[in-house]
Structure formats: C-alpha cells, structure tokens
Enzyme design. Structure first.
Site, short mmCIF file in Angstrom:
data_model
loop_
_atom_site.label_atom_id
_atom_site.label_comp_id
_atom_site.label_asym_id
_atom_site.label_seq_id
_atom_site.Cartn_x
_atom_site.Cartn_y
_atom_site.Cartn_z
N ARG A 195 -30.69 11.31 34.20
CA ARG A 195 -29.56 12.22 34.26
C ARG A 195 -29.45 12.99 32.95
O ARG A 195 -29.77 12.48 31.87
CB ARG A 195 -28.24 11.46 34.51
CG ARG A 195 -28.03 11.00 35.94
CD ARG A 195 -27.76 12.17 36.86
NE ARG A 195 -27.42 11.77 38.23
CZ ARG A 195 -28.31 11.58 39.20
NH1 ARG A 195 -29.60 11.75 38.94
NH2 ARG A 195 -27.92 11.24 40.41
N GLU A 215 -25.70 21.52 35.42
CA GLU A 215 -26.56 21.91 36.53
C GLU A 215 -25.76 22.63 37.60
O GLU A 215 -24.59 22.27 37.82
CB GLU A 215 -27.24 20.68 37.14
CG GLU A 215 -28.20 19.98 36.20
CD GLU A 215 -28.88 18.77 36.82
OE1 GLU A 215 -29.78 18.20 36.18
OE2 GLU A 215 -28.50 18.38 37.95
N HIS A 271 -34.21 19.53 38.72
CA HIS A 271 -33.68 18.35 39.41
C HIS A 271 -34.28 18.23 40.82
O HIS A 271 -33.57 18.08 41.81
CB HIS A 271 -32.14 18.40 39.49
CG HIS A 271 -31.53 17.03 39.58
ND1 HIS A 271 -30.33 16.72 38.99
CD2 HIS A 271 -31.94 15.89 40.20
CE1 HIS A 271 -30.02 15.46 39.24
NE2 HIS A 271 -31.00 14.93 39.97
#
Length: 356
Positions: A251, A280, A308
């Site tokens: 993360r 994000e 991601h």
C-alpha cells in the site's frame, strides 16, 4: 451445530421486500450473480463526497478503495454488510462497524499469485532499468549515437538474480508466496524481517535493521496499519546498500514518498518500483514520485511505477467474485458464523465482534 442466534438471517428493513445492493466501484470487476431476491445499483466510480448519498437505502454495500466512513454510515440506517472487494481494508473503521452491528467481509488471499508475479516483473524492470531504456530508445538517438546504453548503470553492470538478497517485510500469505517465487527464480538468499522495534527475534527471522542493511532487494508485502505508515523513511533508506532496490506491492504510505524521492535523486539506493501510491489514482504532481517536469520539478530517476494493477489477472477476478459472493450470501443466509469461535474466512467484523 451453531446456535440459532448465530445463524438467524438478518431481517429485511420494514417496508422492503428484498435487499438492496449498492456497488461503489464497479469499474474494477463485474459483479457475481447473487442467489437471493435483491435490487442492485452499480456505480462505475464513486467520489468520497458521493458515498453517503449513494448508500442511504442500501442493506449491502460493495466497496473497494473509496472509504465508507462512519459519517457515511450515519446516513445508511439499513446497512447490514460492507463487503470489500479487496485484500487490504485499512480504511475500514472496524470498531465502529462492530458497534453498529455492521458485518464486514473482504477477499483474503484472492490476489496472492498475481501480486507476487507482478513483484517479479517490477524487480526485473527496476534492476534492468527497462522503462528508462525504453524511453531513451523511443525518444532520443542515444543508442544510435553511443552504440550502447550500458553506461546508464554508472557503477557497472547490475546484479543478477543469483547475486540478490531479498528482504521481505510482511510474512503473511503474500510474503510466504514471494519467498517461494524468489527461490525458484534463483535469488541467493531470502531474509524475513522481524517487526520494526521488536523486542525479540522470532525463529527464522532477522532484525528489521539487519534486513535493511543486508538486502539488495527489499520487498514491501505488509498491510497498511497505524504502525506501518512511514515504516520506511529517510533513516531506513540511508541504512540500505547503494545497489539496493525497494519494491512496494502493498500500500502507498508504507514507504514515505518524500523520502524515497530524495533517496533516488541523491543516489542512496539504486532504484525503486511501486505498484501503489499514497494518493490514488495518481498523475502529474499528485506525489513526490510523479513530479510535473513542465512546471520545473526535478525528475525522480530509476523509478518504475505501475497503476495499482498488480492484482489484475483473470484468476484474481474469479477469486474476488467467488469470495464476494460467499461473504454476501453468507450474511444474507445467516451462515457466516459456524460457532462461538469460528467464522467464515472472509469475515472481518460480524455479530458485533472484530475477528481479524
């Protein structure tokens, strides 16, 4: 046999004849077919400011990345289950959900194969400077004029896999799978890091500082929790080898982005790759790792970023759909808890109790 109090299906809200599902981020994957009477609203994307209004009539909310906060839940009096289509759920307020009697489910280990394979992709890309070389070849005549681009490695040829020492931070399902893959690829040594500031070292592990100092590749595989935010900052980066790489498939925010950008610009380490960012979606100017060169920002060298997408494979989507269905239908049917001390593997919060 579990007691009847544990297996009683939740009541449908007064005035309703079926459950109502609200999907906040349908952009990530198609929903499975649910085998119970329901209505469903699928929103492809949802901004944080839109959550409260969208979930107000829901008994079931399917989330992913955008947080569903206690304030949002205040506006959703019938909410019974928050099903998170992800492995990491750092944004969920577990205590508040338990207090409200809201069940929380997730998709444990649903993306392990995909993420660890992506880790290897990022490792090779970073060590071989694949993105940098591609950009030079496709935007300049350097290769033609110089005859070779091997001088991109100022300290000489890069390490090969058989020379690498992998330090793994986070030895859960993801970390253990990564260890297996790294050994299969031929990494010389794999170190399993103990927790930061641990008072003792468990068998088979090395001290946190020892992992930092010995690793030539540092793999970030642990959950984002209060004690792992900024786990790797300037102090830790300065402890690493000059030829080390740091690769984050966990993360954003576990590795401090300001510190990492500085480390790469000043050459404290050889390179980095990350699939995750603190903010994000990311783009120009949203992170110290993504400077806007048009505004005069300095470039961050030797960095590879993917958006991601480490989790994104056919098998992960199938796993997420299966686990999402298992959690939601288990809640609807009252079958998530098997006994006083046992729940389905997808359960995080249930019957007012935090399970994991």
């Amino acid at each position: 046999m579990p007691s009847a109090s544990l297996t009683t299906p939740p009541a449908i809200p007064p005035g309703k004849d079926k459950h109502h599902i609200v999907v906040l981020e349908g952009i990530h994957a198609k929903m499975p077919t649910f085998d119970f009477p329901h209505t469903i609203d699928v929103h492809q994307r949802t901004a944080p400011s839109e959550v409260s209004e969208r979930i107000k009539d829901a008994t079931i909310v399917v989330g992913c990345v955008v947080p569903v906060t206690p304030k949002d839940m205040d506006n959703a009096p019938h909410l019974g289950v928050l099903a998170v289509m992800a492995v990491g759920i750092q944004w969920v307020d577990k205590k508040d959900c338990a207090r409200r009697g809201v069940t929380v489910t997730k998709c444990p280990a649903g993306n392990v194969d995909a993420v660890t394979e992506h880790f290897l992709g990022l490792y090779f890309a970073a060590r071989k400077r694949t993105v940098q070389v591609h950009n030079i070849v496709t935007t300049t005549s350097d290769w033609v004029e110089k005859g070779s681009l091997t001088k991109l490695w100022p300290s000489g040829p890069p390490l090969g896999a058989r020379q690498e020492t992998l330090g793994i931070m986070g030895y859960g399902t993801l970390g253990t799978r990564l260890e297996t893959l790294a050994k299969a690829v031929g990494f010389k040594e794999v170190l399993i890091s103990e927790r930061k500031n641990a008072k003792s070292i468990r068998p088979g592990r090395v001290a946190f500082e020892d992992a930092l100092q010995r690793a030539t590749v540092l793999g970030i595989c642990l959950p984002k929790e209060n004690d792992t935010i900024d786990l790797i900052g300037e102090k830790e980066l300065k402890m690493m080898k000059k030829d080390a790489l740091i690769i984050n498939v966990a993360r954003g925010g576990i590795v401090n982005e300001h510190a990492l950008a500085k480390a790469l610009k000043e050459g404290w380490i050889a390179g980095a790759a990350t699939d995750v960012l603190e903010t994000e979606p990311g783009g120009l100017g949203t992170s110290p790792l993504i400077p806007d060169l048009a505004k005069g920002d300095d470039a961050v060298p030797n960095l590879t970023i993917s958006s991601h997408i480490a989790w994104f494979t056919q098998s992960t989507i199938e796993n997420y759909q299966r686990l999402l269905k298992e959690g939601i239908e288990g809640w609807v049917n009252g079958t998530l808890q098997n006994s006083e001390d046992e729940v389905n593997k997808v359960v995080v919060v249930h019957n007012g109790r935090i399970w994991n």
